[in-house]
Structures are given as C-alpha cells and as structure tokens.
Write a protein that holds these residues in place. Sequence first.
Motif, mmCIF file in Angstrom:
data_model
loop_
_atom_site.group_PDB
_atom_site.id
_atom_site.type_symbol
_atom_site.label_atom_id
_atom_site.label_comp_id
_atom_site.label_asym_id
_atom_site.label_seq_id
_atom_site.Cartn_x
_atom_site.Cartn_y
_atom_site.Cartn_z
ATOM 1 N N ASP A 77 37.188 30.493 31.802
ATOM 2 C CA ASP A 77 38.125 31.610 31.678
ATOM 3 C C ASP A 77 37.389 32.950 31.744
ATOM 4 O O ASP A 77 37.833 33.876 32.450
ATOM 5 N N LEU A 78 36.258 33.059 31.051
ATOM 6 C CA LEU A 78 35.470 34.291 31.083
ATOM 7 C C LEU A 78 34.922 34.568 32.478
ATOM 8 O O LEU A 78 34.945 35.712 32.953
ATOM 9 N N ARG A 80 36.177 33.570 35.291
ATOM 10 C CA ARG A 80 37.304 33.967 36.133
ATOM 11 C C ARG A 80 37.662 35.431 35.912
ATOM 12 O O ARG A 80 37.888 36.176 36.848
ATOM 13 N N LYS A 81 37.669 35.875 34.669
ATOM 14 C CA LYS A 81 37.976 37.266 34.364
ATOM 15 C C LYS A 81 36.899 38.216 34.881
ATOM 16 O O LYS A 81 37.212 39.311 35.355
ATOM 17 N N ILE A 82 35.652 37.816 34.784
ATOM 18 C CA ILE A 82 34.538 38.655 35.258
ATOM 19 C C ILE A 82 34.583 38.806 36.769
ATOM 20 O O ILE A 82 34.364 39.893 37.305
ATOM 21 N N SER A 84 37.153 38.471 38.851
ATOM 22 C CA SER A 84 38.424 38.837 39.488
ATOM 23 C C SER A 84 38.592 40.340 39.577
ATOM 24 O O SER A 84 37.893 41.142 39.164
#
Length: 84
Positions: A77-78, A80-82, A84
Amino acid sequence: MSVKILDVKPNAEKHKNRKDWFIISQLQLNYTSEMEKAMQAAHGVGYEVYSRKHDIRMEVEKRREEDYLQSQRLVADLERKIHS
C-alpha cells in the motif's frame, strides 16, 4: 528436532522402527534470554512451552503468518502511494 515413536500395538518390538504410527515430537530449540523475552512479549508464551505443545506452536505460527501478511499489505500500500 527430536521425534519419539509410540506404538500402541501389543507386538511393539516388531514395529518399533515404523514411521507411520503415532509420532510425538518436541522441538529441541536453542535460544537466548533476549529471544525468550521477545517471545513472551509478542506471544505470551516462552520457548519451553512453545517447544513442548503443538497446539501452542500452531497458534503462534498462525499469528506470525497473519502479522507477516499484514506487513506485506502495508508495504504494498505504501509503495503504491509513493509511486502514484
């Protein structure tokens, strides 16, 4: 790992080396006092009990597996956030 074979048949001498009977095992673990403290803190059980009781081992390992999967989801999840 130490494995003891328990034969429940009357003629046990004849079958004592068979591996398909009942197996009772206890893990022979080497651990430090720091490892013992961490095991107590994380799982509420010491290595002595962990090595003797199969059901306790399975509970601890199930929790470890769940913690691992949760951490892998958090990392994904982290990432993916970094990215995107």
